[in-house]
Motif scaffolding. Structure first.
Motif, PDB file in Angstrom:
ATOM      1  N   ALA A  13       0.812  -1.224   0.000  1.00 38.25           N
ATOM      2  CA  ALA A  13       0.000   0.000   0.000  1.00 38.25           C
ATOM      3  C   ALA A  13       0.844   1.273   0.000  1.00 38.25           C
ATOM      4  O   ALA A  13       0.540   2.228  -0.721  1.00 38.25           O
ATOM      5  CB  ALA A  13      -0.934  -0.009   1.213  1.00 38.25           C
ATOM      6  N   GLU A  14       1.896   1.298   0.789  1.00 38.55           N
ATOM      7  CA  GLU A  14       2.678   2.522   0.893  1.00 38.55           C
ATOM      8  C   GLU A  14       3.306   2.898  -0.448  1.00 38.55           C
ATOM      9  O   GLU A  14       3.306   4.067  -0.845  1.00 38.55           O
ATOM     10  CB  GLU A  14       3.766   2.338   1.965  1.00 38.55           C
ATOM     11  CG  GLU A  14       4.449   3.632   2.323  1.00 38.55           C
ATOM     12  CD  GLU A  14       5.587   3.447   3.325  1.00 38.55           C
ATOM     13  OE1 GLU A  14       5.664   2.380   3.978  1.00 38.55           O
ATOM     14  OE2 GLU A  14       6.406   4.373   3.420  1.00 38.55           O
ATOM     15  N   ARG A  17       0.638   4.119  -2.908  1.00 34.69           N
ATOM     16  CA  ARG A  17       0.264   5.488  -2.536  1.00 34.69           C
ATOM     17  C   ARG A  17       1.316   6.476  -3.031  1.00 34.69           C
ATOM     18  O   ARG A  17       0.995   7.504  -3.639  1.00 34.69           O
ATOM     19  CB  ARG A  17       0.129   5.558  -1.006  1.00 34.69           C
ATOM     20  CG  ARG A  17      -0.465   6.823  -0.478  1.00 34.69           C
ATOM     21  CD  ARG A  17      -1.900   7.044  -0.884  1.00 34.69           C
ATOM     22  NE  ARG A  17      -2.862   6.310  -0.087  1.00 34.69           N
ATOM     23  CZ  ARG A  17      -4.189   6.320  -0.350  1.00 34.69           C
ATOM     24  NH1 ARG A  17      -4.669   7.000  -1.380  1.00 34.69           N
ATOM     25  NH2 ARG A  17      -5.015   5.632   0.400  1.00 34.69           N
ATOM     26  N   ASN A  18       2.579   6.162  -2.799  1.00 35.84           N
ATOM     27  CA  ASN A  18       3.658   7.057  -3.236  1.00 35.84           C
ATOM     28  C   ASN A  18       3.693   7.198  -4.756  1.00 35.84           C
ATOM     29  O   ASN A  18       3.923   8.293  -5.290  1.00 35.84           O
ATOM     30  CB  ASN A  18       5.017   6.546  -2.739  1.00 35.84           C
ATOM     31  CG  ASN A  18       5.168   6.683  -1.234  1.00 35.84           C
ATOM     32  OD1 ASN A  18       4.457   7.469  -0.609  1.00 35.84           O
ATOM     33  ND2 ASN A  18       6.075   5.910  -0.656  1.00 35.84           N
ATOM     34  N   VAL A  20       1.185   6.807  -6.910  1.00 35.87           N
ATOM     35  CA  VAL A  20       0.028   7.572  -7.373  1.00 35.87           C
ATOM     36  C   VAL A  20       0.223   9.068  -7.100  1.00 35.87           C
ATOM     37  O   VAL A  20      -0.068   9.906  -7.951  1.00 35.87           O
ATOM     38  CB  VAL A  20      -1.259   7.015  -6.719  1.00 35.87           C
ATOM     39  CG1 VAL A  20      -2.423   7.968  -6.888  1.00 35.87           C
ATOM     40  CG2 VAL A  20      -1.594   5.648  -7.294  1.00 35.87           C
ATOM     41  N   ASN A  21       0.746   9.399  -5.933  1.00 37.76           N
ATOM     42  CA  ASN A  21       0.998  10.804  -5.619  1.00 37.76           C
ATOM     43  C   ASN A  21       2.017  11.407  -6.593  1.00 37.76           C
ATOM     44  O   ASN A  21       1.810  12.511  -7.117  1.00 37.76           O
ATOM     45  CB  ASN A  21       1.513  10.955  -4.180  1.00 37.76           C
ATOM     46  CG  ASN A  21       0.428  10.694  -3.155  1.00 37.76           C
ATOM     47  OD1 ASN A  21      -0.760  10.697  -3.478  1.00 37.76           O
ATOM     48  ND2 ASN A  21       0.826  10.464  -1.918  1.00 37.76           N
ATOM     49  N   THR A  42      -7.986  15.033  -5.956  1.00 33.58           N
ATOM     50  CA  THR A  42      -8.240  14.179  -4.786  1.00 33.58           C
ATOM     51  C   THR A  42      -8.990  12.900  -5.157  1.00 33.58           C
ATOM     52  O   THR A  42      -8.583  11.794  -4.780  1.00 33.58           O
ATOM     53  CB  THR A  42      -9.057  14.949  -3.721  1.00 33.58           C
ATOM     54  OG1 THR A  42      -8.423  16.200  -3.490  1.00 33.58           O
ATOM     55  CG2 THR A  42      -9.131  14.163  -2.427  1.00 33.58           C
ATOM     56  N   ARG A  45      -7.153  10.557  -7.733  1.00 32.90           N
ATOM     57  CA  ARG A  45      -5.996   9.962  -7.059  1.00 32.90           C
ATOM     58  C   ARG A  45      -6.432   8.762  -6.207  1.00 32.90           C
ATOM     59  O   ARG A  45      -5.793   7.716  -6.216  1.00 32.90           O
ATOM     60  CB  ARG A  45      -5.318  11.018  -6.181  1.00 32.90           C
ATOM     61  CG  ARG A  45      -3.871  10.727  -5.894  1.00 32.90           C
ATOM     62  CD  ARG A  45      -3.327  11.651  -4.832  1.00 32.90           C
ATOM     63  NE  ARG A  45      -2.979  12.967  -5.304  1.00 32.90           N
ATOM     64  CZ  ARG A  45      -3.547  14.101  -4.892  1.00 32.90           C
ATOM     65  NH1 ARG A  45      -4.503  14.094  -3.993  1.00 32.90           N
ATOM     66  NH2 ARG A  45      -3.169  15.258  -5.376  1.00 32.90           N
ATOM     67  N   GLU A  46      -7.535   8.936  -5.507  1.00 32.85           N
ATOM     68  CA  GLU A  46      -8.040   7.845  -4.667  1.00 32.85           C
ATOM     69  C   GLU A  46      -8.528   6.672  -5.520  1.00 32.85           C
ATOM     70  O   GLU A  46      -8.267   5.506  -5.209  1.00 32.85           O
ATOM     71  CB  GLU A  46      -9.167   8.364  -3.767  1.00 32.85           C
ATOM     72  CG  GLU A  46      -9.618   7.383  -2.704  1.00 32.85           C
ATOM     73  CD  GLU A  46      -8.502   6.964  -1.746  1.00 32.85           C
ATOM     74  OE1 GLU A  46      -7.494   7.691  -1.612  1.00 32.85           O
ATOM     75  OE2 GLU A  46      -8.650   5.885  -1.130  1.00 32.85           O
ATOM     76  N   TYR A  49      -5.508   4.917  -6.850  1.00 32.12           N
ATOM     77  CA  TYR A  49      -4.896   4.125  -5.779  1.00 32.12           C
ATOM     78  C   TYR A  49      -5.629   2.786  -5.632  1.00 32.12           C
ATOM     79  O   TYR A  49      -5.004   1.725  -5.573  1.00 32.12           O
ATOM     80  CB  TYR A  49      -4.934   4.897  -4.459  1.00 32.12           C
ATOM     81  CG  TYR A  49      -4.579   4.025  -3.271  1.00 32.12           C
ATOM     82  CD1 TYR A  49      -3.271   3.635  -3.051  1.00 32.12           C
ATOM     83  CD2 TYR A  49      -5.572   3.549  -2.418  1.00 32.12           C
ATOM     84  CE1 TYR A  49      -2.947   2.796  -1.991  1.00 32.12           C
ATOM     85  CE2 TYR A  49      -5.257   2.717  -1.360  1.00 32.12           C
ATOM     86  CZ  TYR A  49      -3.949   2.344  -1.153  1.00 32.12           C
ATOM     87  OH  TYR A  49      -3.639   1.494  -0.119  1.00 32.12           O
ATOM     88  N   THR A  53      -4.021  -0.846  -6.924  1.00 27.48           N
ATOM     89  CA  THR A  53      -3.885  -1.876  -5.890  1.00 27.48           C
ATOM     90  C   THR A  53      -4.388  -3.221  -6.405  1.00 27.48           C
ATOM     91  O   THR A  53      -3.686  -4.237  -6.315  1.00 27.48           O
ATOM     92  CB  THR A  53      -4.644  -1.455  -4.623  1.00 27.48           C
ATOM     93  OG1 THR A  53      -4.016  -0.285  -4.082  1.00 27.48           O
ATOM     94  CG2 THR A  53      -4.649  -2.555  -3.570  1.00 27.48           C
TER      95      THR A  53
END
Ligand code: HEM
Length: 128
Positions: A13-14, A17-18, A20-21, A42, A45-46, A49, A53
């Motif tokens: 996950a980390e 997340r990185n 995608v950001n 926002t 991006r979600e 993510y 995943t």
């Protein structure tokens, strides 16, 4: 463990997340891509993510919330040209550089994303 998913191999996950950001920071600066995205990243991006995943073999977050991805259909409202597909992939490659995602797993993921990106194209390049 030879059965590790790409999701596990890159750090779960980390790392997603990185990535995608870093990716949408690049997209927001891209002159071909930024005009077709909302000012506020926002929500997309979600969604990305959650999609990445599950695309990488992690939990099926996207489908649990939004149902079947149907990505080509969901992209039809947006003018996706070959030029924009190239720009999308360039942003992704730079984002992978930004987070130092390297090696065979990076190449594997990038190749699979390249296939999806090609599939999203729904308009020719502007020839005018
Ligand atoms: C959504 C552009 C490729 C995954 C979007 C949106 C745009 C866009 C404009 C909608 C933003 C909004 O909600 O207003 C593009 C372009 C691509 C591309 C120009 C170039 C080929 C891809 C690829 C993937 C992807 C390769 C898969 C890895 C998604 C997802 C969403 C999305 C998951 C959110 C869908 C939803 O639930 O609404 N994209 N995209 N896109 N894109 Fe892409």
């Amino acid at each position: 463990d030879p059965d590790q998913t790409p999701y596990e191999l890159i750090g779960g996950a980390e790392t997603v997340r990185n990535l995608v950001n870093a990716f949408y920071a690049r997209v927001a600066q891209d002159p071909d891509l930024s005009p077709i995205f909302p000012d506020d990243f926002t929500e997309v991006r979600e969604k990305q993510y959650m999609f990445l995943t599950q695309f990488l073999g992690g939990p099926h977050l996207y489908s649990q919330v939004h149902g079947h991805p149907m990505l080509r259909k969901r992209h039809l409202p947006f003018p996706i040209t070959p030029r924009r597909a190239k720009a999308w992939l360039a942003c992704m490659s730079r984002a992978m550089d930004d987070i130092r995602l390297q090696g065979p797993v990076r190449d594997f993921i990038f190749a699979r994303l390249s296939q999806v990106a090609r599939h999203m194209v729904n308009q020719p390049d502007d020839t005018s």
